[in-house]
Design an enzyme around this catalytic site. Structure first.
Site, PDB file in Angstrom:
ATOM      1  N   GLU A  92      28.019 -11.352 -63.527  1.00 55.29           N
ATOM      2  CA  GLU A  92      27.154 -11.720 -62.524  1.00 55.29           C
ATOM      3  C   GLU A  92      25.728 -11.389 -62.458  1.00 55.29           C
ATOM      4  O   GLU A  92      25.161 -11.097 -61.149  1.00 55.29           O
ATOM      5  CB  GLU A  92      28.040 -11.290 -61.020  1.00 55.29           C
ATOM      6  CG  GLU A  92      29.349 -11.759 -61.036  1.00 55.29           C
ATOM      7  CD  GLU A  92      30.247 -11.171 -59.931  1.00 55.29           C
ATOM      8  OE1 GLU A  92      31.010 -11.747 -59.360  1.00 55.29           O
ATOM      9  OE2 GLU A  92      30.170  -9.810 -59.415  1.00 55.29           O
TER      10      GLU A  92
HETATM   11  C1  NAG Z   1      33.550  -9.934 -59.168  1.00 52.84           C
HETATM   12  C2  NAG Z   1      32.825  -8.846 -59.462  1.00 52.84           C
HETATM   13  C3  NAG Z   1      32.892  -7.324 -58.922  1.00 52.84           C
HETATM   14  C4  NAG Z   1      33.658  -7.382 -57.402  1.00 52.84           C
HETATM   15  C5  NAG Z   1      35.002  -8.217 -57.666  1.00 52.84           C
HETATM   16  C6  NAG Z   1      35.917  -8.218 -56.548  1.00 52.84           C
HETATM   17  C7  NAG Z   1      33.823  -8.602 -61.532  1.00 52.84           C
HETATM   18  C8  NAG Z   1      33.444  -8.400 -63.183  1.00 52.84           C
HETATM   19  N1  NAG Z   1      32.716  -8.740 -60.774  1.00 52.84           N
HETATM   20  O1  NAG Z   1      33.048 -10.620 -58.168  1.00 52.84           O
HETATM   21  O2  NAG Z   1      31.753  -6.708 -58.763  1.00 52.84           O
HETATM   22  O3  NAG Z   1      34.005  -6.273 -57.110  1.00 52.84           O
HETATM   23  O4  NAG Z   1      34.716  -9.412 -58.299  1.00 52.84           O
HETATM   24  O5  NAG Z   1      37.181  -8.589 -56.877  1.00 52.84           O
HETATM   25  O6  NAG Z   1      34.878  -8.495 -61.181  1.00 52.84           O
END
Ligand code: NAG
Length: 497
Positions: free
Chosen positions: A300
């Site tokens: 992200e």
């Molecule tokens: C994603 C984000 C993470 C977040 C999570 C929540 C990944 C690799 N990145 O948006 O920072 O805490 O989901 O489910 O998961």
């Protein structure tokens, strides 16, 4: 749980009682420690005091042998064999690690209560038979986000104890994010002084000193769990930039952040000073981390230009390699020019996972829709998010890693990992509610073969975990799909015996 590869039951039982002794191969590294560990766990479960390698006492009691297989052709690291007869339990493995996994199986075979009618002393009857076991995947992981909310060393140790019981062998710690930096870096002290003192919702945060971190690494290693440290970059870096504003690349003044949005921060990918900083961080953490991996995040990075992101990741990959580690990154990293020994952790973008495999990289599967422990069980769940899906206990279990993404097969997959992000949880009780029982299912998904997995059979075995979970004082989510087999005798939590 996880279901062993082969089980052949026979028709008698081994009586575990106060005269039982444990014998371990004396000259094999780690075997004596595994014997000591088994003795402690037997005591915790049954109150019996079982001697280890106490030769004066052998004639009277039945014996649990833990011995090393000399067959070097069959040296699979985590394989073991358990043969239980009326007279003995023989646990054999090529390595202490394999013996340790076998000990978990043995612990699960000890019944909850003793059978006092057969003998004057209390005796626990362990069904006889033979188990031959070996994991389906070499990497069986859990991830804990200690950045959005901080979890203490004691909390993480309890999680490690629970994971070890289910043969998990990797604990990935998400150590840094926009809301907090949780690991002391001696050459950059403000990371924790400033970056460590906040968390989601504005709480006090916290961090691990290097001593704390080493303590966790050693604690996990004793249970054959590898710690994988993650420093998430170039996005998810607000806390680092708050401590050292020169790191910041998004042009805005850095303000503390305690919300739960993602994708707004970035390192400055064009400054050499930023890479010198990263070099220090990777070096200090790698020196304390015996495991082979360093997780560099990479998810992200929405405000980082694609070209800059790719340049950044390939430079970080070289730094990670320089310190002797293999890079893991979230699936976005596959677009960068990186060594194919790097590993992509699939979480949301299947195309990225396919590119990884085309490049010859291995993948770790953490599909948000199936394996994200922070997803709510259903609309009524007290904690969690649901951007990927609601994940009830059966949905979490019923899928096949080897057939989850078209074209990604067994040989491309290093293993499965279940991430627990902590935006919505801040206490151990809340952690346990989201992780249990689903984490137990992920252990079976990564250890047991597809032929050996079946929801109807699994759900009965899961219900049988209740006495263990209760004795560990785990506040699991009491899903209505499961018949939780409460122990008939009240179990007093004996956390610190
Ligand atoms: C994603 C984000 C993470 C977040 C999570 C929540 C990944 C690799 N990145 O948006 O920072 O805490 O989901 O489910 O998961």
């Amino acid at each position: 749980i996880p279901k062993p590869l082969k089980i052949m039951a026979s028709n008698s039982a081994f009586g575990l009682d106060q005269n039982t002794v444990i014998h371990t191969s004396s000259n094999a590294t780690g075997f004596n420690e595994v014997g000591q560990y088994l003795s402690e766990k037997i005591k915790w479960q049954t109150q019996l005091d079982i001697a280890v390698n106490n030769t004066t006492n052998t004639s009277s009691g039945r014996v649990i042998f833990i011995h090393q297989l000399n067959d070097s052709t069959n040296s699979k690291k985590e394989a073991y064999e358990l043969t239980i007869t009326q007279d003995s339990v023989i646990l054999s493995a090529a390595t202490a690690e394999g013996a340790f996994r076998g000990v978990q199986t043995l612990r699960q075979l000890i019944p909850e209560s003793s059978n006092d009618t057969l003998s004057e002393t209390k005796m626990w009857l362990i069904s006889s038979g033979k188990i031959t076991d070996n994991p389906n995947f070499e990497y069986r992981g859990a991830m804990l986000d200690v950045a959005r909310h901080f979890f203490s060393v004691e909390d993480v140790k309890k999680y490690i104890d629970l994971l070890a019981y289910y043969k998990i062998n990797a604990l990935h710690l998400h150590l840094t994010d926009d809301q907090g930096w949780r690991i002391e870096i001696k050459s950059w002290p403000k990371l924790t002084e400033i970056g460590g003192s906040s968390e989601v919702g504005g709480g006090p945060g916290g961090f691990y000193t290097q001593e704390d971190y080493k303590d966790l690494v050693a604690y996990a290693a004793k249970q054959y769990i590898t710690i994988i440290p993650e420093v998430d970059m170039p996005g998810h870096t607000n806390a680092a930039s708050l401590a050292y504003p020169f790191l910041n690349g998004n042009g805005k003044k850095v303000e503390p952040y305690t919300g739960i949005d993602v994708g707004f921060s970035t390192f400055d990918t064009r400054k050499d000073t930023v890479y010198a900083f990263i070099d220090d961080v990777v070096r200090e953490i790698s020196e304390m981390t015996p495991g082979p991996y360093f997780h560099a995040g990479g998810d992200e990075s929405h405000v980082t230009k694609k070209k800059d992101f790719n340049y950044f990741i390939s430079r970080v990959d070289k730094i990670v390699k320089k310190y002797g580690k293999r890079m893991i990154g979230w699936d976005e990293i596959v677009h960068a020019d990186i060594d194919t020994t790097a590993i992509a952790q699939f979480w949301s973008n299947e195309e990225n996972a396919k590119i990884a495999v085309e490049k010859g990289m291995k993948v770790i599967l953490s599909p948000g829709k199936k394996a994200y422990l922070d997803m709510q069980y259903d609309t009524l769940s007290k904690y969690g998010l649901h951007w990927a899906a609601y994940i009830p206990v059966d949905t979490a279990y019923v899928w096949t890693p080897e057939r989850y993404i078209n074209g990604i097969n067994k040989e491309h997959i290093l293993g499965v990992e279940a991430p627990l992000w902590s935006e919505t949880i801040s206490t151990m009780e809340e952690l346990e509610y989201l992780a249990f029982p689903r984490m137990i299912g992920y252990s079976e998904l990564s250890w047991s073969t597809e032929e050996n997995r079946n929801w109807e059979d699994y759900k009965i075995r899961l219900g049988n975990q209740t006495p263990f979970l209760d004795r560990m004082n785990v506040k699991y989510y009491p899903s209505k799909l499961i018949d939780w087999k409460k122990a008939t005798l009240p179990i007093k939590p004996r956390l610190k015996d």
